[in-house]
Design an enzyme around this catalytic site. Structure first.
Site, PDB file in Angstrom:
ATOM      1  N   ALA A  11      11.016 -75.769 -24.623  1.00  0.00           N
ATOM      2  CA  ALA A  11      11.508 -75.598 -25.997  1.00  0.00           C
ATOM      3  C   ALA A  11      12.906 -75.006 -26.025  1.00  0.00           C
ATOM      4  O   ALA A  11      13.301 -74.354 -26.981  1.00  0.00           O
ATOM      5  CB  ALA A  11      10.538 -74.704 -26.769  1.00  0.00           C
ATOM      6  N   GLY A  13      15.872 -76.747 -25.411  1.00  0.00           N
ATOM      7  CA  GLY A  13      16.939 -77.748 -25.482  1.00  0.00           C
ATOM      8  C   GLY A  13      17.961 -77.379 -26.542  1.00  0.00           C
ATOM      9  O   GLY A  13      17.699 -76.579 -27.430  1.00  0.00           O
ATOM     10  N   ARG A  17      21.351 -83.486 -31.333  1.00  0.00           N
ATOM     11  CA  ARG A  17      21.205 -84.661 -32.194  1.00  0.00           C
ATOM     12  C   ARG A  17      20.611 -84.312 -33.566  1.00  0.00           C
ATOM     13  O   ARG A  17      20.625 -85.108 -34.479  1.00  0.00           O
ATOM     14  CB  ARG A  17      20.351 -85.729 -31.487  1.00  0.00           C
ATOM     15  CG  ARG A  17      21.083 -86.411 -30.340  1.00  0.00           C
ATOM     16  CD  ARG A  17      20.147 -87.213 -29.445  1.00  0.00           C
ATOM     17  NE  ARG A  17      19.438 -86.364 -28.490  1.00  0.00           N
ATOM     18  CZ  ARG A  17      18.526 -86.805 -27.620  1.00  0.00           C
ATOM     19  NH1 ARG A  17      18.214 -88.101 -27.604  1.00  0.00           N
ATOM     20  NH2 ARG A  17      17.931 -85.983 -26.780  1.00  0.00           N
ATOM     21  N   ASP A 102       9.412 -80.986 -28.577  1.00  0.00           N
ATOM     22  CA  ASP A 102       9.851 -81.896 -29.638  1.00  0.00           C
ATOM     23  C   ASP A 102       8.891 -83.076 -29.822  1.00  0.00           C
ATOM     24  O   ASP A 102       9.266 -84.097 -30.382  1.00  0.00           O
ATOM     25  CB  ASP A 102      11.296 -82.368 -29.397  1.00  0.00           C
ATOM     26  CG  ASP A 102      11.458 -83.196 -28.131  1.00  0.00           C
ATOM     27  OD1 ASP A 102      10.508 -83.273 -27.330  1.00  0.00           O
ATOM     28  OD2 ASP A 102      12.561 -83.758 -27.940  1.00  0.00           O
ATOM     29  N   ASN A 228      14.178 -86.224 -31.949  1.00  0.00           N
ATOM     30  CA  ASN A 228      15.510 -85.877 -31.484  1.00  0.00           C
ATOM     31  C   ASN A 228      16.506 -85.791 -32.625  1.00  0.00           C
ATOM     32  O   ASN A 228      17.545 -85.165 -32.502  1.00  0.00           O
ATOM     33  CB  ASN A 228      16.000 -86.901 -30.456  1.00  0.00           C
ATOM     34  CG  ASN A 228      15.179 -86.834 -29.180  1.00  0.00           C
ATOM     35  OD1 ASN A 228      14.880 -85.761 -28.677  1.00  0.00           O
ATOM     36  ND2 ASN A 228      14.782 -87.986 -28.671  1.00  0.00           N
ATOM     37  N   TYR A 366       6.209 -62.034 -71.033  1.00  0.00           N
ATOM     38  CA  TYR A 366       6.521 -61.522 -69.699  1.00  0.00           C
ATOM     39  C   TYR A 366       5.659 -60.287 -69.447  1.00  0.00           C
ATOM     40  O   TYR A 366       5.786 -59.280 -70.158  1.00  0.00           O
ATOM     41  CB  TYR A 366       8.002 -61.154 -69.548  1.00  0.00           C
ATOM     42  CG  TYR A 366       8.248 -60.407 -68.256  1.00  0.00           C
ATOM     43  CD1 TYR A 366       8.003 -61.036 -67.031  1.00  0.00           C
ATOM     44  CD2 TYR A 366       8.656 -59.083 -68.246  1.00  0.00           C
ATOM     45  CE1 TYR A 366       8.164 -60.356 -65.834  1.00  0.00           C
ATOM     46  CE2 TYR A 366       8.828 -58.395 -67.038  1.00  0.00           C
ATOM     47  CZ  TYR A 366       8.573 -59.044 -65.840  1.00  0.00           C
ATOM     48  OH  TYR A 366       8.722 -58.374 -64.659  1.00  0.00           O
ATOM     49  N   ASN A 386       9.677 -53.162 -68.331  1.00  0.00           N
ATOM     50  CA  ASN A 386       9.219 -52.388 -67.165  1.00  0.00           C
ATOM     51  C   ASN A 386      10.358 -51.721 -66.414  1.00  0.00           C
ATOM     52  O   ASN A 386      10.131 -50.938 -65.513  1.00  0.00           O
ATOM     53  CB  ASN A 386       8.436 -53.297 -66.210  1.00  0.00           C
ATOM     54  CG  ASN A 386       9.252 -54.491 -65.751  1.00  0.00           C
ATOM     55  OD1 ASN A 386      10.114 -54.981 -66.475  1.00  0.00           O
ATOM     56  ND2 ASN A 386       8.983 -54.979 -64.554  1.00  0.00           N
ATOM     57  N   TYR A 387      11.589 -52.017 -66.774  1.00  0.00           N
ATOM     58  CA  TYR A 387      12.730 -51.601 -65.957  1.00  0.00           C
ATOM     59  C   TYR A 387      13.696 -50.801 -66.817  1.00  0.00           C
ATOM     60  O   TYR A 387      14.157 -51.294 -67.860  1.00  0.00           O
ATOM     61  CB  TYR A 387      13.401 -52.877 -65.414  1.00  0.00           C
ATOM     62  CG  TYR A 387      14.479 -52.653 -64.394  1.00  0.00           C
ATOM     63  CD1 TYR A 387      14.299 -51.791 -63.326  1.00  0.00           C
ATOM     64  CD2 TYR A 387      15.693 -53.342 -64.488  1.00  0.00           C
ATOM     65  CE1 TYR A 387      15.294 -51.602 -62.389  1.00  0.00           C
ATOM     66  CE2 TYR A 387      16.690 -53.159 -63.546  1.00  0.00           C
ATOM     67  CZ  TYR A 387      16.489 -52.287 -62.496  1.00  0.00           C
ATOM     68  OH  TYR A 387      17.470 -52.101 -61.554  1.00  0.00           O
TER      69      TYR A 387
HETATM   70  C1  UD1 Z   1      13.032 -86.556 -22.404  1.00  0.00           C
HETATM   71  C2  UD1 Z   1      12.768 -87.287 -21.087  1.00  0.00           C
HETATM   72  C3  UD1 Z   1      12.534 -88.759 -21.379  1.00  0.00           C
HETATM   73  C4  UD1 Z   1      11.380 -88.928 -22.339  1.00  0.00           C
HETATM   74  C5  UD1 Z   1      11.612 -88.102 -23.598  1.00  0.00           C
HETATM   75  C6  UD1 Z   1      10.383 -88.102 -24.438  1.00  0.00           C
HETATM   76  C7  UD1 Z   1      14.040 -86.113 -19.376  1.00  0.00           C
HETATM   77  C8  UD1 Z   1      15.245 -86.122 -18.539  1.00  0.00           C
HETATM   78  N1  UD1 Z   1      13.889 -87.139 -20.222  1.00  0.00           N
HETATM   79  O1  UD1 Z   1      14.230 -87.043 -22.968  1.00  0.00           O
HETATM   80  O2  UD1 Z   1      12.229 -89.467 -20.178  1.00  0.00           O
HETATM   81  O3  UD1 Z   1      11.213 -90.290 -22.681  1.00  0.00           O
HETATM   82  O4  UD1 Z   1      11.920 -86.736 -23.273  1.00  0.00           O
HETATM   83  O5  UD1 Z   1      10.646 -87.465 -25.671  1.00  0.00           O
HETATM   84  O6  UD1 Z   1      13.223 -85.207 -19.265  1.00  0.00           O
HETATM   85  N2  UD1 Z   1      14.559 -78.808 -23.099  1.00  0.00           N
HETATM   86  C9  UD1 Z   1      14.612 -77.543 -22.569  1.00  0.00           C
HETATM   87  N3  UD1 Z   1      15.741 -77.165 -21.864  1.00  0.00           N
HETATM   88  C10 UD1 Z   1      16.785 -78.014 -21.692  1.00  0.00           C
HETATM   89  C11 UD1 Z   1      16.719 -79.308 -22.204  1.00  0.00           C
HETATM   90  C12 UD1 Z   1      15.578 -79.684 -22.912  1.00  0.00           C
HETATM   91  O7  UD1 Z   1      13.688 -76.754 -22.719  1.00  0.00           O
HETATM   92  O8  UD1 Z   1      17.752 -77.586 -21.062  1.00  0.00           O
HETATM   93  C13 UD1 Z   1      13.372 -79.201 -23.908  1.00  0.00           C
HETATM   94  C14 UD1 Z   1      13.767 -79.587 -25.302  1.00  0.00           C
HETATM   95  O9  UD1 Z   1      13.703 -78.461 -26.179  1.00  0.00           O
HETATM   96  C15 UD1 Z   1      12.731 -80.624 -25.679  1.00  0.00           C
HETATM   97  C16 UD1 Z   1      12.324 -81.217 -24.350  1.00  0.00           C
HETATM   98  O10 UD1 Z   1      12.774 -80.314 -23.368  1.00  0.00           O
HETATM   99  O11 UD1 Z   1      11.608 -80.052 -26.301  1.00  0.00           O
HETATM  100  C17 UD1 Z   1      12.939 -82.604 -24.120  1.00  0.00           C
HETATM  101  O12 UD1 Z   1      14.344 -82.478 -24.174  1.00  0.00           O
HETATM  102  P1  UD1 Z   1      15.253 -83.607 -24.837  1.00  0.00           P
HETATM  103  O13 UD1 Z   1      16.671 -83.233 -24.646  1.00  0.00           O
HETATM  104  O14 UD1 Z   1      14.806 -83.909 -26.187  1.00  0.00           O
HETATM  105  O15 UD1 Z   1      14.936 -84.842 -23.862  1.00  0.00           O
HETATM  106  P2  UD1 Z   1      14.981 -86.378 -24.232  1.00  0.00           P
HETATM  107  O16 UD1 Z   1      16.377 -86.860 -24.193  1.00  0.00           O
HETATM  108  O17 UD1 Z   1      14.224 -86.621 -25.463  1.00  0.00           O
HETATM  109 MG    MG Z   2      13.467 -85.317 -26.893  1.00  0.00          MG
END
Ligand code: UD1
Ligand code: MG
Length: 458
Positions: A11, A13, A17, A102, A228, A366, A386-387
């Site tokens: 979680a 990322g 996007r 996600d 995304n 009121y 009231n105030y």
């Molecule tokens: C990723 C997968 C892809 C898959 C897709 C499914 C990889 C390289 N690719 O791509 O094959 O089809 O998910 O939805 O894994 N996150 C972190 N730290 C980071 C980056 C991401 O915790 O540094 C977490 C994000 O919060 C997210 C999840 O990992 O919950 C996926 O990251 P995201 O960047 O959305 O990967 P996708 O491009 O969707």
């Molecule tokens: Mg993703």
């Protein structure tokens, strides 16, 4: 029963996007942050432990249940870096299930099925796939001749990709089960691509080491749906809403216009309650049985017990007892407590007040910081003042009181049981039990006034 397993939720990322100041996994789906949906599914699937990877200072860790272990991804980018950040917290032994924060609608059943397949296949890793989504942007699954997974081709950036690979419809959902020691050993060998360490790069490493990677294909598109962008979020929200309404309907709730109804994830509704068009139920709202909600009502963090009617009303942090009626056009604010069988009518605002059983406040009033007794009847246009500009004061209106229209109560003030107030009174002093409180100037009639006024001035 499968072996105990640890769930690791990615979680951390950047979620660029989403184009948002809010971290992606905190965006709500039907009122509940995405990451919480995922954690709830992990818990329902029987995870022995849940570890959530977050970024230091992004605010994600703060909202998580206390049962969740937080691992900080302080450095490095990409899903591989996320998993490495959780190596210690995960214990790095036994089966570790990796979920993406996600994919809010991942189901507990599917997680269980993945763990079971992983066990029976005896694989080093097992990935969940589907061919039921538009594969654009997801990682495509390249299978070996024996059906095992050879590698994942990332398609977020499509330039330079092999057309044969782009033609693959089977995608990686981002939900995996791994034998933890194999996972971390392979991940240590993964380098960076485009500034990121990809978790999916472990698969060729595992294959090279002769370790099998299995796949479980699913038709469950809700579970598969990744978020995304806000366009994806809209889809996930729509599917979650549909699922929630269906669950409530199966539990005995009638929705007369489901497409104009919004019910958030934590809301509870009893049997034989009917929901008319334009109703929004938010937060920790609990609605009892046999209620009539709407048309048009917005109810947030409130409790409505049984047989309550609420038409065209806006209700926040209020409690409404059995058989009370609200609206049309009632406004209940925090701390409003409406007693059994009471009536709050048209253009009436109630805040931080107790309205006794069977009391009526039917029109244009009121009532703030007040205690209104049982069976009291508040005339039209009554106001609790009231105030005093600095402090709030309470108004107490006894049982069975009848107030005249346009009474103002200058708090603190008490009207005793069974008392009356005269129309247009400004009640600034207590009224004893059973008395009539009158506080307005006497009327004087100026005889012949109109005739005199019409005479031309000399
Ligand atoms: C990723 C997968 C892809 C898959 C897709 C499914 C990889 C390289 N690719 O791509 O094959 O089809 O998910 O939805 O894994 N996150 C972190 N730290 C980071 C980056 C991401 O915790 O540094 C977490 C994000 O919060 C997210 C999840 O990992 O919950 C996926 O990251 P995201 O960047 O959305 O990967 P996708 O491009 O969707
Ligand atoms: Mg993703």
């Amino acid at each position: 029963m499968s072996e105990p397993f640890t769930v690791l939720v990615m979680a951390a990322g950047r979620g660029t996007r989403m184009r948002s100041a809010l971290p992606k996994v905190l965006h709500p789906v039907c009122g509940k942050p995405m990451v919480e949906w995922v954690i709830d599914a992990a818990t329902d699937a029987g995870a022995a432990r849940v570890v959530c990877v977050t970024r230091p200072g992004d605010g994600v860790a703060e909202g998580l249940p206390s049962t969740v272990t937080v691992a900080e991804q302080a450095e490095g980018e990409g899903t591989g870096a996320a998993v490495l950040a959780a190596r210690e917290a995960s214990g790095a032994v036994g089966t570790v299930v990796i979920l993406s924060g996600d994919h809010p609608l991942v189901s507990a059943d599917l997680i269980s099925a993945l763990v079971a397949t992983h066990g029976t296949e005896g694989a080093a890793g097992t990935i969940l796939t589907t061919d039921r989504l538009d594969p654009a942007g997801y990682g495509r699954v390249v299978r070996a001749a024996d059906g095992s997974v050879e590698r994942i081709v990332e398609t977020k950036h499509t330039e330079g990709l092999d057309p044969a690979e782009l033609a693959i419809a089977e995608i990686n959902i981002g939900t995996y089960a791994f034998h933890a020691p194999d996972l971390f050993a392979a991940l240590d060998e993964v380098g960076e691509e485009r500034g990121e360490r990809y978790l999916t790069a472990v698969f060729p490493r595992l294959s090279e080491k002769g370790r099998r990677v299995a796949a479980l294909a699913t038709d469950d598109v809700s579970s598969a749906l990744g978020v995304n962008s806000r366009a994806d979020l809209m889809k996930a929200d729509g599917q979650a809403q549909q699922g929630l309404l269906e669950d409530h309907a199966l539990n005995g709730v009638t929705f007369l216009a489901p497409s104009s109804t919004r019910v958030e994830a934590r809301v509870v509704i009893g049997e034989d309650t009917t929901v008319w068009p334009g109703v929004t139920l938010r937060g920790d709202t609990i609605v009892g049985s046999g209620c009539e909600l709407g048309p048009q009502a917005t109810i947030t963090d409130s409790t409505l017990r049984d047989r309550v009617t609420a038409r065209h009303s806006f209700i926040t942090e209020a409690t409404v007892e059995d058989g009370a009626t609200l609206g049309p056009f009632a406004y209940l604010r925090p701390g409003a407590h409406i007693g059994e069988g009471a009536k709050i009518g048209t253009f009436v605002e109630v805040k931080n007040s107790n309205i006794g059983a069977n009391a009526k406040v039917p029109h244009l009033s009121y009532i703030g910081d007040a205690d209104v007794g049982e069976d009291a009847n508040i005339g039209a246009g009554n106001i609790t003042a009231n105030y005093d500009g600095r402090h709030k004061h309470r108004t107490t209106i006894g049982n069975g009181v009848r107030t005249g229209v346009d009474t103002s109560f200058v708090a603190p003030v008490r009207v005793g049981d069974g008392a009356y107030t005269g129309a247009g009174s400004v009640i600034a002093e207590d009224v004893p039990d059973g008395a009539l409180g009158m506080a307005r100037s006497r009327q004087t009639n100026v005889e012949g006034y109109a005739q005199r006024k019409e005479k031309p001035a000399k």
